[in-house]
Design a protein around this motif. Structure first.
Motif, short mmCIF file in Angstrom:
data_model
loop_
_atom_site.label_atom_id
_atom_site.label_comp_id
_atom_site.label_asym_id
_atom_site.label_seq_id
_atom_site.Cartn_x
_atom_site.Cartn_y
_atom_site.Cartn_z
N VAL A 4 19.06 -36.77 12.68
CA VAL A 4 18.91 -37.90 13.58
C VAL A 4 18.56 -37.33 14.95
N GLY A 5 17.49 -37.88 15.55
CA GLY A 5 16.97 -37.31 16.79
C GLY A 5 17.90 -37.36 17.98
N GLN A 12 13.59 -29.24 18.97
CA GLN A 12 12.55 -30.02 19.64
C GLN A 12 12.37 -31.36 18.93
N LEU A 13 12.49 -32.44 19.69
CA LEU A 13 12.30 -33.78 19.13
C LEU A 13 10.82 -34.01 18.84
N PRO A 87 5.53 -33.23 14.86
CA PRO A 87 6.86 -33.32 14.24
C PRO A 87 7.94 -32.57 15.03
N GLY A 88 9.18 -32.95 14.78
CA GLY A 88 10.31 -32.26 15.39
C GLY A 88 10.43 -30.86 14.81
N GLN A 89 11.04 -29.97 15.56
CA GLN A 89 11.21 -28.58 15.13
C GLN A 89 12.68 -28.20 15.19
N ALA A 94 9.13 -27.26 11.05
CA ALA A 94 8.99 -28.71 11.18
C ALA A 94 10.04 -29.37 10.29
N VAL A 95 10.69 -30.41 10.83
CA VAL A 95 11.73 -31.12 10.08
C VAL A 95 11.55 -32.63 10.20
#
Length: 108
Positions: A4-5, A12-13, A87-89, A94-95
C-alpha cells in the motif's frame, strides 16, 4: 506481495509520467464536469483507489470516497483512461503499489 503506497512501505511511490505538471494537464484535458452538477453548483473530491502494477498499468480501479453518482462516475472514467505510470520501486525492483488518486471537482 501487495504494497500500500506510503513512504514507509516502498522506496519510491509510483509517479504519473511527466510528474505533477503532466498529471494536472492530463486531468484538465480529460475531466468533464457533468453539466447537471455544474448547474447545481456541486463540487467535491472523489478518492479513487488503484493498483499501479509493476509495468505501470493503472488497474483495480475502485471508488474510495464518493461525492455523488455523476462526479464519481466521471472520476472513475478518467482514472481508467490514464496512461501508464512509472511504477513504484522497492529494493531497486518495480513493485505493485496500491495508490489513492484524488479527483477534485471545483467550479471556477
Amino acid at each position: 506481495d501487495l504494497i500500500v503506497g506510503s513512504r514507509d512501505d516502498v522506496d519510491q511511490l509510483p509517479e504519473f509520467r511527466g510528474g505533477l505538471e503532466a498529471y494536472v494537464k492530463f486531468m484538465q484535458d480529460n475531466l468533464n464536469y457533468p453539466k447537471e452538477c455544474e448547474e447545481k453548483g456541486e463540487e467535491g473530491r472523489v478518492l479513487v483507489e488503484v493498483l499501479i502494477d509493476k509495468e505501470g498499468n493503472v488497474t483495480n480501479v475502485e471508488l474510495k470516497k464518493s461525492v455523488n453518482e455523476l462526479l464519481d462516475a466521471e472520476a472513475l472514467r478518467v482514472v481508467k483512461s490514464m496512461p501508464k505510470w512509472t511504477p513504484g520501486q522497492d529494493g531497486g525492483e518495480a513493485v505493485d503499489v496500491k495508490y489513492v488518486i484524488p479527483v477534485t471537482f471545483r467550479l471556477q
